[in-house]
Motif scaffolding. Structure first.
Motif, PDB file in Angstrom:
ATOM      1  N   LEU A  37      43.157  49.504  34.120  1.00 43.08           N
ATOM      2  CA  LEU A  37      43.344  49.902  35.589  1.00 43.08           C
ATOM      3  C   LEU A  37      41.931  49.419  35.707  1.00 43.08           C
ATOM      4  CD1 LEU A  37      44.943  53.197  35.293  1.00 43.08           C
ATOM      5  CD2 LEU A  37      46.510  50.266  35.796  1.00 43.08           C
ATOM      6  N   HIS A  38      40.736  50.469  35.793  1.00 50.00           N
ATOM      7  CA  HIS A  38      39.958  49.565  36.615  1.00 50.00           C
ATOM      8  C   HIS A  38      39.320  48.387  36.214  1.00 50.00           C
ATOM      9  CE1 HIS A  38      39.369  53.578  37.996  1.00 50.00           C
ATOM     10  NE2 HIS A  38      39.612  54.465  36.083  1.00 50.00           N
ATOM     11  N   GLN A  39      39.216  47.466  35.322  1.00 49.15           N
ATOM     12  CA  GLN A  39      38.952  46.317  35.387  1.00 49.15           C
ATOM     13  C   GLN A  39      39.584  45.244  36.549  1.00 49.15           C
ATOM     14  OE1 GLN A  39      38.940  44.345  31.572  1.00 49.15           O
ATOM     15  NE2 GLN A  39      37.439  43.154  31.643  1.00 49.15           N
ATOM     16  N   ALA A  40      41.457  45.799  36.373  1.00 41.79           N
ATOM     17  CA  ALA A  40      41.969  45.030  37.527  1.00 41.79           C
ATOM     18  C   ALA A  40      41.542  44.717  38.753  1.00 41.79           C
ATOM     19  CB  ALA A  40      43.255  45.560  36.973  1.00 41.79           C
ATOM     20  N   LYS A  41      41.109  46.395  39.035  1.00 43.30           N
ATOM     21  CA  LYS A  41      40.682  46.879  40.460  1.00 43.30           C
ATOM     22  C   LYS A  41      39.453  45.940  40.762  1.00 43.30           C
ATOM     23  CE  LYS A  41      43.338  51.098  40.694  1.00 43.30           C
ATOM     24  NZ  LYS A  41      43.006  52.452  40.539  1.00 43.30           N
ATOM     25  N   ALA A  42      38.157  46.061  39.939  1.00 43.74           N
ATOM     26  CA  ALA A  42      37.128  45.464  39.677  1.00 43.74           C
ATOM     27  C   ALA A  42      37.428  43.890  40.246  1.00 43.74           C
ATOM     28  CB  ALA A  42      36.209  45.040  38.638  1.00 43.74           C
ATOM     29  N   ILE A  43      37.854  43.330  39.857  1.00 42.02           N
ATOM     30  CA  ILE A  43      38.502  42.082  39.744  1.00 42.02           C
ATOM     31  C   ILE A  43      39.200  41.600  41.239  1.00 42.02           C
ATOM     32  CG2 ILE A  43      39.948  39.785  39.062  1.00 42.02           C
ATOM     33  CD1 ILE A  43      39.584  41.139  36.314  1.00 42.02           C
ATOM     34  N   GLU A  44      39.752  42.435  41.797  1.00 42.52           N
ATOM     35  CA  GLU A  44      40.600  42.425  42.350  1.00 42.52           C
ATOM     36  C   GLU A  44      39.720  42.465  44.133  1.00 42.52           C
ATOM     37  OE1 GLU A  44      43.409  44.781  45.533  1.00 42.52           O
ATOM     38  OE2 GLU A  44      43.081  45.523  43.592  1.00 42.52           O
ATOM     39  N   HIS A  45      38.639  43.560  43.609  1.00 39.61           N
ATOM     40  CA  HIS A  45      37.190  43.569  44.702  1.00 39.61           C
ATOM     41  C   HIS A  45      36.364  42.461  44.731  1.00 39.61           C
ATOM     42  CE1 HIS A  45      37.776  48.665  44.049  1.00 39.61           C
ATOM     43  NE2 HIS A  45      38.815  47.639  44.685  1.00 39.61           N
ATOM     44  N   ALA A  46      36.049  41.510  43.062  1.00 36.65           N
ATOM     45  CA  ALA A  46      35.249  40.296  43.776  1.00 36.65           C
ATOM     46  C   ALA A  46      36.298  39.390  43.986  1.00 36.65           C
ATOM     47  CB  ALA A  46      35.606  40.554  42.285  1.00 36.65           C
ATOM     48  N   ARG A  47      37.710  39.610  44.202  1.00 37.77           N
ATOM     49  CA  ARG A  47      38.176  38.129  44.358  1.00 37.77           C
ATOM     50  C   ARG A  47      37.799  38.052  46.126  1.00 37.77           C
ATOM     51  NH1 ARG A  47      38.763  33.865  43.187  1.00 37.77           N
ATOM     52  NH2 ARG A  47      41.046  33.627  44.198  1.00 37.77           N
ATOM     53  N   ALA A  48      37.989  39.355  46.579  1.00 38.77           N
ATOM     54  CA  ALA A  48      37.670  39.701  47.516  1.00 38.77           C
ATOM     55  C   ALA A  48      36.986  39.923  48.715  1.00 38.77           C
ATOM     56  CB  ALA A  48      38.445  41.267  48.208  1.00 38.77           C
ATOM     57  N   ALA A  49      35.910  39.338  47.849  1.00 36.95           N
ATOM     58  CA  ALA A  49      34.187  39.416  48.416  1.00 36.95           C
ATOM     59  C   ALA A  49      34.296  37.871  48.045  1.00 36.95           C
ATOM     60  CB  ALA A  49      33.374  40.933  47.292  1.00 36.95           C
ATOM     61  N   GLY A  50      35.521  36.986  47.901  1.00 34.92           N
ATOM     62  CA  GLY A  50      34.689  35.298  47.689  1.00 34.92           C
ATOM     63  C   GLY A  50      34.132  35.259  46.372  1.00 34.92           C
ATOM     64  N   VAL A  51      34.422  36.303  45.315  1.00 27.62           N
ATOM     65  CA  VAL A  51      33.972  34.830  43.672  1.00 27.62           C
ATOM     66  C   VAL A  51      35.233  34.301  43.734  1.00 27.62           C
ATOM     67  CG1 VAL A  51      33.677  35.455  41.325  1.00 27.62           C
ATOM     68  CG2 VAL A  51      32.951  37.778  43.554  1.00 27.62           C
ATOM     69  N   GLU A  52      34.642  32.541  42.941  1.00 25.57           N
ATOM     70  CA  GLU A  52      35.738  31.974  42.282  1.00 25.57           C
ATOM     71  C   GLU A  52      36.308  32.926  40.727  1.00 25.57           C
ATOM     72  OE1 GLU A  52      36.390  29.915  44.504  1.00 25.57           O
ATOM     73  OE2 GLU A  52      36.051  30.339  46.113  1.00 25.57           O
ATOM     74  N   TRP A  53      36.920  31.659  40.451  1.00 23.53           N
ATOM     75  CA  TRP A  53      37.677  32.311  39.260  1.00 23.53           C
ATOM     76  C   TRP A  53      36.360  31.481  37.584  1.00 23.53           C
ATOM     77  CZ3 TRP A  53      40.732  36.314  37.867  1.00 23.53           C
ATOM     78  CH2 TRP A  53      42.177  36.632  39.270  1.00 23.53           C
ATOM     79  N   THR A  54      35.864  30.417  38.118  1.00 26.19           N
ATOM     80  CA  THR A  54      34.931  29.866  37.144  1.00 26.19           C
ATOM     81  C   THR A  54      33.583  31.107  37.333  1.00 26.19           C
ATOM     82  OG1 THR A  54      35.302  27.853  38.411  1.00 26.19           O
ATOM     83  CG2 THR A  54      32.973  28.515  38.113  1.00 26.19           C
ATOM     84  N   ASP A  55      33.078  31.868  38.744  1.00 25.18           N
ATOM     85  CA  ASP A  55      32.025  32.815  38.749  1.00 25.18           C
ATOM     86  C   ASP A  55      32.287  33.883  37.533  1.00 25.18           C
ATOM     87  OD1 ASP A  55      30.483  31.521  40.206  1.00 25.18           O
ATOM     88  OD2 ASP A  55      31.561  32.376  41.677  1.00 25.18           O
ATOM     89  N   LEU A  56      33.630  34.139  37.342  1.00 27.21           N
ATOM     90  CA  LEU A  56      34.733  35.023  36.276  1.00 27.21           C
ATOM     91  C   LEU A  56      34.372  34.967  35.056  1.00 27.21           C
ATOM     92  CD1 LEU A  56      36.994  36.966  39.088  1.00 27.21           C
ATOM     93  CD2 LEU A  56      34.672  38.638  38.052  1.00 27.21           C
ATOM     94  N   VAL A  57      33.945  33.423  34.424  1.00 28.12           N
ATOM     95  CA  VAL A  57      34.908  33.192  33.295  1.00 28.12           C
ATOM     96  C   VAL A  57      33.766  33.923  32.197  1.00 28.12           C
ATOM     97  CG1 VAL A  57      34.520  31.891  31.535  1.00 28.12           C
ATOM     98  CG2 VAL A  57      36.028  31.365  33.527  1.00 28.12           C
ATOM     99  N   PRO A  58      33.275  34.241  32.438  1.00 28.34           N
ATOM    100  CA  PRO A  58      32.116  35.481  31.508  1.00 28.34           C
ATOM    101  C   PRO A  58      32.489  36.349  31.223  1.00 28.34           C
ATOM    102  CG  PRO A  58      30.534  33.874  33.193  1.00 28.34           C
ATOM    103  CD  PRO A  58      31.552  33.811  33.091  1.00 28.34           C
ATOM    104  N   ALA A  59      32.399  36.999  32.862  1.00 26.53           N
ATOM    105  CA  ALA A  59      32.760  38.386  32.863  1.00 26.53           C
ATOM    106  C   ALA A  59      33.727  38.759  31.898  1.00 26.53           C
ATOM    107  CB  ALA A  59      33.034  38.724  34.655  1.00 26.53           C
ATOM    108  N   LEU A  60      34.662  37.612  32.243  1.00 26.29           N
ATOM    109  CA  LEU A  60      36.000  38.347  31.197  1.00 26.29           C
ATOM    110  C   LEU A  60      36.203  37.934  29.930  1.00 26.29           C
ATOM    111  CD1 LEU A  60      38.450  37.580  34.526  1.00 26.29           C
ATOM    112  CD2 LEU A  60      37.803  40.168  33.191  1.00 26.29           C
ATOM    113  N   ALA A  61      35.331  37.405  29.653  1.00 25.58           N
ATOM    114  CA  ALA A  61      34.924  36.573  28.134  1.00 25.58           C
ATOM    115  C   ALA A  61      36.474  35.435  27.380  1.00 25.58           C
ATOM    116  CB  ALA A  61      34.880  38.282  26.988  1.00 25.58           C
ATOM    117  N   VAL A  62      36.077  34.743  28.773  1.00 25.74           N
ATOM    118  CA  VAL A  62      36.749  33.238  28.457  1.00 25.74           C
ATOM    119  C   VAL A  62      36.157  32.265  28.722  1.00 25.74           C
ATOM    120  CG1 VAL A  62      39.388  34.599  28.880  1.00 25.74           C
ATOM    121  CG2 VAL A  62      37.934  33.647  30.886  1.00 25.74           C
ATOM    122  N   ASN A  63      36.981  31.345  28.607  1.00 25.54           N
ATOM    123  CA  ASN A  63      36.241  29.826  28.074  1.00 25.54           C
ATOM    124  C   ASN A  63      36.792  28.879  29.751  1.00 25.54           C
ATOM    125  OD1 ASN A  63      35.194  30.290  25.846  1.00 25.54           O
ATOM    126  ND2 ASN A  63      37.341  30.171  25.011  1.00 25.54           N
TER     127      ASN A  63
END
Length: 267
Positions: A95-121
């Motif tokens: 629940l809380h990680q999903a909310k953090a992602i939502e806040h990141a996207r609202a702040a203009g964070v790109e999916w590329t920037d979330l790759v290492p944070a979400l441990a994906v490639n």
């Protein structure tokens, strides 16, 4: 005989079986009970145990000091409680990680920037993982209580349904506000001239109801009540006029207020 291939469920199809979940849990109370077990066992390190509200740190402490519990029964009891707390923490993490992602996207964070944070490639993998996490949030807020399948397609569909419900709620609120703007002044005029409308009976009763609800008429439910009371007032005024064979309002201003009430409930 060859075994029939198992048919995969449609990615947007809701889950038919609700997964078992811990749900709401008073973690501080559970930790308090575990603390008591360690105190009773005279755990020499219990003073270092984090506060009851510090779930993650407390779980690490209990894991490291599990050997301080002397009896097998208390060890089993504490271990089961720890398993339960870890499961609860896992549910909350989604629940809380999903909310953090939502806040990141609202702040203009790109999916590329979330790759290492979400441990994906890849950015697409980050997007898909975020959608799967969002399923937990949507399931928690679902009106029908049905769990959302953890696929991007199901989450997108659930998001669209939630947006449609929110839009319908906004339209209902806007319509309620519009109706209130028409009804409230009419109700106020009735109260201003009630001395020339009161009959000491049912008309008076419904005027009293209007006077009670009008000052705090804010929600759609309260608006429905106000309209119901004005309609009842009009109905009783008509009965009074039929019985008396003359207008029930005794002044021109009162008759105009009554006429406005008739217009607003029949228009």
């Amino acid at each position: 005989m060859a075994r029939r291939a198992r048919k995969s469920a449609a990615p947007t199809k809701p889950l038919l079986k609700t997964p078992a979940r811990i749900g709401k849990l008073d973690t501080a109370a559970v930790i308090g009970e575990l603390r008591q077990l360690h105190e009773d066992a005279e755990d020499k390190n219990v003073g270092r145990m984090p506060a009851d509200e510090e779930l993650f740190g407390t779980l690490l402490y209990l894991e490291a000091n599990a050997g301080a519990l002397k009896s097998e029964e208390t060890q089993r009891q504490a271990a089961i409680a720890r398993v339960r707390l870890w499961e609860y923490l896992r549910e909350q993490a989604d629940l809380h990680q999903a909310k953090a992602i939502e806040h990141a996207r609202a702040a203009g964070v790109e999916w590329t920037d979330l790759v290492p944070a979400l441990a994906v490639n890849t950015p697409s993998a980050a997007y898909n993982k975020a959608k799967r996490l969002q399923a937990a949030v949507l399931t928690q807020g679902a009106m029908d209580g049905r769990p959302v399948r953890r696929t991007p397609e199901a989450v997108i569909e659930a998001e669209q349904q939630a947006a449609a419900r929110a839009a319908a709620a906004r339209r209902a609120e806007e319509e309620a506000a519009r109706r209130y703007a028409l009804l409230a002044p009419v109700a106020q005029r009735l109260l201003e001239h009630r001395a020339d409308l009161d009959d000491g009976g049912e008309v008076t009763y419904w005027l009293d109801q209007i006077a009670a609800v009008l000052p705090r008429c804010q929600t759609p439910t309260q608006l429905v009540s106000l309209r119901t009371y004005v309609e009842a007032f009009v109905r009783e005024m008509r009965k009074t006029e039929r019985a008396a064979g003359r207008p029930a309002a005794s002044t021109t201003e009162a008759r105009l207020a009554y006429a406005a009430a008739v217009d607003v409930v029949t228009g």
